[in-house]
Design an enzyme around this catalytic site. Structure first.
Site, PDB file in Angstrom:
ATOM      1  N   SER A   1       0.794  -1.225   0.000  1.00 53.42           N
ATOM      2  CA  SER A   1       0.000   0.000   0.000  1.00 53.42           C
ATOM      3  C   SER A   1       0.829   1.279   0.000  1.00 53.42           C
ATOM      4  CB  SER A   1      -0.955  -0.006   1.191  1.00 53.42           C
ATOM      5  OG  SER A   1      -0.243  -0.185   2.395  1.00 53.42           O
TER       6      SER A   1
ATOM      7  N   LYS B   1     -11.806   0.807  -0.962  1.00 56.30           N
ATOM      8  CA  LYS B   1     -10.857   1.434  -1.879  1.00 56.30           C
ATOM      9  C   LYS B   1     -11.482   1.489  -3.276  1.00 56.30           C
ATOM     10  CE  LYS B   1      -7.215   0.964   1.329  1.00 56.30           C
ATOM     11  NZ  LYS B   1      -6.545  -0.027   2.158  1.00 56.30           N
TER      12      LYS B   1
ATOM     13  N   HIS C   1      -5.419  -3.314  -2.088  1.00 58.95           N
ATOM     14  CA  HIS C   1      -5.120  -2.388  -3.184  1.00 58.95           C
ATOM     15  C   HIS C   1      -5.091  -3.082  -4.539  1.00 58.95           C
ATOM     16  CE1 HIS C   1      -4.289   1.377  -1.014  1.00 58.95           C
ATOM     17  NE2 HIS C   1      -3.907   0.581  -0.028  1.00 58.95           N
TER      18      HIS C   1
HETATM   19  C1  LIG Z   1      -6.530  -0.150   3.633  1.00 56.73           C
HETATM   20  C2  LIG Z   1      -5.958  -1.482   3.913  1.00 56.73           C
HETATM   21  C3  LIG Z   1      -6.572  -2.354   4.803  1.00 56.73           C
HETATM   22  C4  LIG Z   1      -7.753  -1.941   5.623  1.00 56.73           C
HETATM   23  O1  LIG Z   1      -8.915  -1.827   4.881  1.00 56.73           O
HETATM   24  P1  LIG Z   1     -10.152  -1.001   5.491  1.00 56.73           P
HETATM   25  O2  LIG Z   1     -11.321  -1.526   4.762  1.00 56.73           O
HETATM   26  O3  LIG Z   1      -9.886   0.427   5.265  1.00 56.73           O
HETATM   27  O4  LIG Z   1     -10.207  -1.336   6.950  1.00 56.73           O
HETATM   28  C5  LIG Z   1      -6.037  -3.611   4.966  1.00 56.73           C
HETATM   29  N1  LIG Z   1      -4.930  -3.997   4.302  1.00 56.73           N
HETATM   30  C6  LIG Z   1      -4.293  -3.175   3.442  1.00 56.73           C
HETATM   31  C7  LIG Z   1      -3.075  -3.639   2.730  1.00 56.73           C
HETATM   32  C8  LIG Z   1      -4.785  -1.886   3.230  1.00 56.73           C
HETATM   33  O5  LIG Z   1      -4.134  -1.066   2.409  1.00 56.73           O
END
Ligand SMILES: *Cc1c(COP(=O)(O)O)cnc(C)c1O
Length: 394
Positions: A183, A242, A211
């Site tokens: 990320s 996302k 992602h």
């Molecule tokens: C954003 C993210 C999460 C968390 O996801 P949310 O739905 O925002 O809680 C978990 N793992 C990775 C790699 C992320 O980038």
């Protein structure tokens, strides 16, 4: 008089400020899109994970409104007691089919998904092999399980094998876990090589596709699809916050595992369900992704253009191969100054420092979206060039 029992907070906050690591949180006052109102100012948005622009898509909003009319606003229960509605089951079927897996469990967030999936499968007698740069939610999920966590070097399959070979015999069971798309750096885990090694040593395999979903793979089907490893990774967890533009988490994979988690996963059993409105919007996101690759294609077109222009300007953009574009700056105060100057120029691009990224690796993380027009990208590039020169970064 006793000493102030909360004095440690003042000391820690002062130290964060001194190191340039204190986080100043800006406030968004509009819908998410390529332009947003932030702290009263209309700015070009390069921060959001809204890869496909779905967070404010009219079709998604309409689906959410209809679901509210039918189901109301609150789930009123955890899923295992009285909170599972037909939309949840429909979403689980649809996302499993979209990703080409046997089954999927829908939970409240991606963070929750990692807390939900890991502890039921791993315990004190077990070992988890984890990439050095894995996301905080993976790390916390691993810690919660009580298993021994052994770190291998970032994206280094040979190092993973060395650590596995040396340590696995001392434990009952092993798991290998990695981000799919990292990320903060936008690079990809060598999933094919990791799978081969994990298979050889009989490890449970899990990948965090937060992602990757809606971004990589055919039509945004994710990291496992990108590597053609269908049916091979035991668990793919992901987020609907996302590319999907809503909120929620998903644990997809083999039916035997996913169904076991319905009995054991604590965030599923002890925290209320995702709302009907969110679920209906997520279902519409699948409809959109299944009907056309247009948004995913545009995201990649924008990404290729923006990154090649940044490189031409002379910026160090690390090893990214995805729309996540880190502008490597080094020390946190420089990254913050860069971000502040960008904001003054009308561009929202946040600085990230420790503990989000390692010390000395502070950066601006530029997030590209399908919702950016060519003009948006050019305007952003002009601002990056101006501030980059002012701060002698390029
Ligand atoms: C954003 C993210 C999460 C968390 O996801 P949310 O739905 O925002 O809680 C978990 N793992 C990775 C790699 C992320 O980038």
């Amino acid at each position: 008089m006793a000493e102030d029992k909360l004095a440690f907070i003042d000391q820690d906050v002062a130290s964060l400020k001194e190191q340039g690591l204190f986080i100043n949180i800006r406030t968004i006052q509009s819908a998410q899109g390529s332009w947003v109102t932030v702290d009263g100012k209309r700015v070009l948005n390069f921060c959001a994970n809204n890869y496909l622009g779905l967070a404010n898509d009219p079709r998604m909003k309409e689906a959410a409104r209809r679901a509210i009319d039918q189901y109301g606003v609150g789930p009123a229960a955890v899923r295992s007691i009285a909170g599972t509605i037909s939309l949840h089951l429909e979403f689980e079927r649809r996302i499993a089919a979209f990703k080409g897996v046997e089954d999927a469990l829908y939970v409240q967030s991606g963070f929750c998904a990692n807390q939900a999936a890991i502890p039921p499968l791993m315990g004190k007698e077990d070992v988890i092999f984890s990439d050095r740069l894995n996301h905080a939610s993976i790390i916390d999920g691993c810690r919660l399980s009580g298993a021994k966590i052994l770190v291998y070097e970032h994206c280094d399959a040979a190092d993973a094998e060395r650590v596995i070979k040396e340590n696995l015999p001392n434990f009952r069971r092993g798991m290998l876990i990695t981000d799919g798309v990292f990320s903060m750096d936008g690079d990809l885990a060598p999933l094919d090589k990791l799978y081969e090694i994990a298979e050889r040593y009989g490890l449970i395999t899990m990948v965090d596709d937060a992602h990757g979903e809606g971004v990589v793979g055919k039509g945004g089907r994710g990291i496992v699809d990108h590597f053609g490893l269908h049916g091979k990774f035991d668990i793919e967890m992901g987020t609907l916050s996302k590319a999907f533009g809503v909120v929620g988490g998903v644990i997809a994979g083999k039916h035997k595992i996913v169904d076991y988690l319905r009995q054991k996963a604590r965030p599923f059993l002890f925290s209320s369900a995702v709302t009907a409105a969110d679920t209906a919007a997520c279902l519409t996101a699948i409809d959109i992704l299944e009907s056309s690759t247009e948004l995913v294609d545009r995201l990649w077109e924008n990404t290729r253009y923006f990154k090649s222009e940044l490189k031409k300007l002379g910026f160090d953009i690390g090893n990214s191969v995805t729309p996540i574009t880190p502008l490597m700056l080094g020390e946190a105060p420089l990254a913050k100054e860069f971000s502040r100057k960008m904001f003054d120029s009308g561009v929202f691009a946040m600085a990230l420092g420790f503990p989000t990224v390692p010390k000395g690796k502070a950066r601006i993380r530029v997030m590209i979206s399908a919702s950016h027009s060519k003009d948006d990208l050019d305007q952003g590039l002009a601002a990056f060039a101006k501030v980059g020169r002012e701060l002698k970064v390029i």
